[in-house]
Design an enzyme around this catalytic site. Structure first.
Site, PDB file in Angstrom:
ATOM      1  N   ASP A 217      66.426   5.983 -17.896  1.00  0.00           N
ATOM      2  CA  ASP A 217      65.124   5.337 -18.138  1.00  0.00           C
ATOM      3  C   ASP A 217      65.147   4.629 -19.496  1.00  0.00           C
ATOM      4  O   ASP A 217      64.933   5.239 -20.539  1.00  0.00           O
ATOM      5  CB  ASP A 217      64.004   6.382 -18.127  1.00  0.00           C
ATOM      6  CG  ASP A 217      62.635   5.725 -18.242  1.00  0.00           C
ATOM      7  OD1 ASP A 217      62.109   5.299 -17.203  1.00  0.00           O
ATOM      8  OD2 ASP A 217      62.108   5.604 -19.374  1.00  0.00           O
TER       9      ASP A 217
ATOM     10  N   TYR B 145      63.348  -0.399 -26.154  1.00  0.00           N
ATOM     11  CA  TYR B 145      64.199   0.647 -26.740  1.00  0.00           C
ATOM     12  C   TYR B 145      65.483   0.067 -27.343  1.00  0.00           C
ATOM     13  O   TYR B 145      66.211   0.772 -28.041  1.00  0.00           O
ATOM     14  CB  TYR B 145      64.571   1.726 -25.709  1.00  0.00           C
ATOM     15  CG  TYR B 145      63.408   2.380 -24.994  1.00  0.00           C
ATOM     16  CD1 TYR B 145      62.094   2.245 -25.453  1.00  0.00           C
ATOM     17  CD2 TYR B 145      63.610   3.145 -23.844  1.00  0.00           C
ATOM     18  CE1 TYR B 145      61.030   2.845 -24.781  1.00  0.00           C
ATOM     19  CE2 TYR B 145      62.552   3.747 -23.175  1.00  0.00           C
ATOM     20  CZ  TYR B 145      61.261   3.577 -23.649  1.00  0.00           C
ATOM     21  OH  TYR B 145      60.219   4.171 -22.969  1.00  0.00           O
TER      22      TYR B 145
ATOM     23  N   LYS C   2      61.983  -1.697 -18.539  1.00  0.00           N
ATOM     24  CA  LYS C   2      60.563  -2.056 -18.623  1.00  0.00           C
ATOM     25  C   LYS C   2      60.384  -3.346 -19.401  1.00  0.00           C
ATOM     26  O   LYS C   2      61.134  -3.624 -20.334  1.00  0.00           O
ATOM     27  CB  LYS C   2      59.769  -0.940 -19.335  1.00  0.00           C
ATOM     28  CG  LYS C   2      60.152   0.455 -18.873  1.00  0.00           C
ATOM     29  CD  LYS C   2      59.329   1.558 -19.483  1.00  0.00           C
ATOM     30  CE  LYS C   2      59.926   2.916 -19.186  1.00  0.00           C
ATOM     31  NZ  LYS C   2      60.954   3.367 -20.134  1.00  0.00           N
TER      32      LYS C   2
ATOM     33  N   HIS D   6      55.500  -2.384 -19.005  1.00  0.00           N
ATOM     34  CA  HIS D   6      55.523  -1.233 -19.908  1.00  0.00           C
ATOM     35  C   HIS D   6      54.114  -0.746 -20.270  1.00  0.00           C
ATOM     36  O   HIS D   6      53.917   0.433 -20.554  1.00  0.00           O
ATOM     37  CB  HIS D   6      56.311  -1.609 -21.179  1.00  0.00           C
ATOM     38  CG  HIS D   6      56.904  -0.459 -21.893  1.00  0.00           C
ATOM     39  ND1 HIS D   6      58.172  -0.476 -22.441  1.00  0.00           N
ATOM     40  CD2 HIS D   6      56.419   0.753 -22.184  1.00  0.00           C
ATOM     41  CE1 HIS D   6      58.403   0.674 -23.022  1.00  0.00           C
ATOM     42  NE2 HIS D   6      57.367   1.441 -22.887  1.00  0.00           N
TER      43      HIS D   6
END
Ligand SMILES: NC(=O)C1=CN([C@@H]2O[C@H](COP(=O)(O)OP(=O)(O)OC[C@H]3O[C@@H](n4cnc5c(N)ncnc54)[C@H](OP(=O)(O)O)[C@@H]3O)[C@@H](O)[C@H]2O)C=CC1
Ligand SMILES: O=C1CO[C@H](CO)[C@@H](O)[C@@H]1O
Length: 272
Positions: free
Chosen positions: A49, A54, A79, A116
């Site tokens: 994930d 990130y 996302k 997101h």
């Protein structure tokens, strides 16, 4: 409940999502993210994930390539970030963001692509969702969904009668008692539970450690198992080998109803 590491939940489009995914938020780009991904794959995780936000999609892609595990055996979620950095608002920018994620991941497709967050507003999120549907039609994305959506946002999305319904809503697990989970269950939207380990902040809470001791398990294992018994897809994050293994070693016990109820009532609200 007959759960195993290989267990999956069937999404509303028939695709299957592995019940445990490695969380990759705050997993530093570079060697750390690559190594964590590789360790997870070696430990049997088949679900990763990540997110554009990130900044470690590339490392995930490199690790998958190095693992030699067939791509189709791994489920990748990423996302589309929609405020501030990594911005993707609306139709064209969402298509572009997905293209960047595909390149970063070195993959011809993404298993699950999420918006997101519902930010920044109704028009942009509707346009972004149209782009997600287009990506499915183009074969670049297998399943689509949302994250941090409340009932109001989900209702708005369903009211727009999308050709492709959202398959998941990724939210905070302590919202179990909320109307969001009931709404998702009613509309066949799988709930994914993020920050399931309280970001490591409440693992020493006596209520939790009391239950953990009873089962001879760690607090982290209790929380993962609790989420699984709620039929959530659960996304524990760690960059440490022993914890990555520990967090998935949850298939040899079952939390009893009374302890599930205690955990349901436990509210370790995570300070951001
Ligand atoms: N859609 C969204 O808006 C959001 C999505 N997410 C997703 O959910 C994932 C998980 O959530 P996240 O917020 O990262 O936090 P988690 O609740 O998974 O907690 C991670 C923290 O717990 C520590 N930890 C991990 N395993 C153990 C263990 N067995 N014992 C003790 N400490 C442990 C980790 O440290 P260490 O790494 O050093 O082991 C880290 O500090 C994210 O990585 C991301 O993929 C998260 C937040 C929001
Ligand atoms: O995925 C995420 C990780 O956590 C962040 C908050 O700390 C969120 O903003 C973000 O949605």
């Amino acid at each position: 409940m007959d759960l195993k590491m290989e267990s999956t939940i069937t999404l509303n489009n028939g695709n299957k999502i592995p019940v445990i995914g490695l969380g990759l938020f705050q997993t530093e780009s570079g060697q750390t993210a690559k190594q964590a991904t590789l360790w997870a794959l070696e430990a049997g995780y088949r679900h990763l994930d990540t997110a554009a936000m990130y900044a470690n999609e590339k490392d995930v892609g490199i690790a998958i390539a190095e693992s030699k595990i067939p791509r189709e055996d791994i489920f990748i979620t990423t996302k589309i970030w929609n405020t501030g950095k990594f911005i993707a608002n609306g139709y064209e920018s969402t298509l572009k963001a997905a293209d960047t994620s595909l390149k970063n991941l070195q993959s011809g497709y993404i298993d699950l692509l999420l918006l997101h967050s519902p930010l920044p507003g109704p028009q942009k999120r509707a346009e972004s969702y149209k782009a997600l549907q287009e990506l499915v039609k183009r074969g670049l994305v297998k399943s689509i969904g949302v994250s941090n959506y409340g009932v109001k946002h989900l209702q708005e999305l369903l009211d727009s009668n999308p050709e492709i319904k959202p398959a998941v809503n990724q939210i905070h697990p302590w919202l179990t008692r909320s109307d969001i989970v009931s709404f998702c269950n009613k509309h066949n939207i799988v709930v994914e539970a993020y920050s399931p380990l309280t970001r490591g902040k409440k693992l020493n809470d006596p209520i939790l450690t009391g239950i953990a001791n009873k089962y001879g398990k760690t607090p982290a294992q209790i929380l993962v198992r609790w989420g699984l018994q709620h039929n959530f897809v659960i996304l524990p994050k760690s960059t440490k080998l022993e914890r990555i293994i520990e967090n998935a070693n949850v298939f040899d016990f079952e939390i009893k109803k009374s302890d599930m109820e205690t955990l349901d009532a436990w509210d370790p609200t995570v300070a951001e």
